[in-house]
Scaffold this active site. Sequence first.
Site, PDB file in Angstrom:
ATOM      1  CE  LYS A   1      -6.570  -1.288   3.218  1.00  0.00           C
ATOM      2  NZ  LYS A   1      -5.212  -1.830   3.405  1.00  0.00           N
TER       3      LYS A   1
ATOM      4  CG  ASP B   1      -1.993  -1.036   1.211  1.00  0.00           C
ATOM      5  OD1 ASP B   1      -1.904  -1.959   0.371  1.00  0.00           O
ATOM      6  OD2 ASP B   1      -2.926  -0.933   2.022  1.00  0.00           O
TER       7      ASP B   1
ATOM      8  CE  LYS C   1      -4.920   2.028   3.097  1.00  0.00           C
ATOM      9  NZ  LYS C   1      -3.764   1.295   3.629  1.00  0.00           N
TER      10      LYS C   1
END
Length: 237
Positions: free
Chosen positions: A201, A92, A162
């Site tokens: 996300k 990430d 995300k």
Amino acid sequence: MTKQEIASYIDHTLLAPQAGVSEIEKLCKEAADYKFASVCVNPSYVKLSAELLKNSSVKVCTVVGFPLGATPSCVKAFEARTCIQDGADEVDMVINVGAAKDGRFTEVGKDIAAVVDASKDEGKKLGKDICVKVILETCYLSDEAIVSCCQCAKKAGADFVKTSTGFAIIKDKEGKLLPNGATAAHIALMRKTVGNDMGVKASGGVRTAEAAQEMIKAGASRIGTSSGAAIVKAFED
């Protein structure tokens, strides 16, 4: 949703700088017990987490350029490679938020691509398909900038976009702290932008079963939270 269905959405997260080995061990045990999608840990705990979870289906996720996103792209790429060598399955990364705020989206795209390319290449060497998620830090960005960043991530070959790190600090004119995490509106916007080809996300402030369901309804395909166990317990078998 059942307990197992909601568990499959969750990245069980512990990114606190003061987290110790015993806390990581607890995190990994909970993730294995509940069959979460992954644990999300700082780079220094990737090796330990990979060892603890080697006989489970739980992936090891880590963060790159975290939490500011302000390190050079080559450093982010090196960090990603190192984490993958240590056992990470998912990366990430935080975008260059300042570049996004300025509207320098060519730079944003190159930054993302550097990490995606390094991650995919390193994974290929190890026979692994590495998942790359791109953290936008949506609380700092306009809707237009969020759309542009999602387009950059898609073009670069990332797997997910995300919302947040959970570490952003944003205040009103009186100095009061404002929410810094995921919102259903941002999730819906991100899903609309990337379509069904990428994951979305939701992370930051998702602490209850109700909040998790709201994010999933809005289009989230993964939930980053430190409250995974409590969320799962709220669901029926």
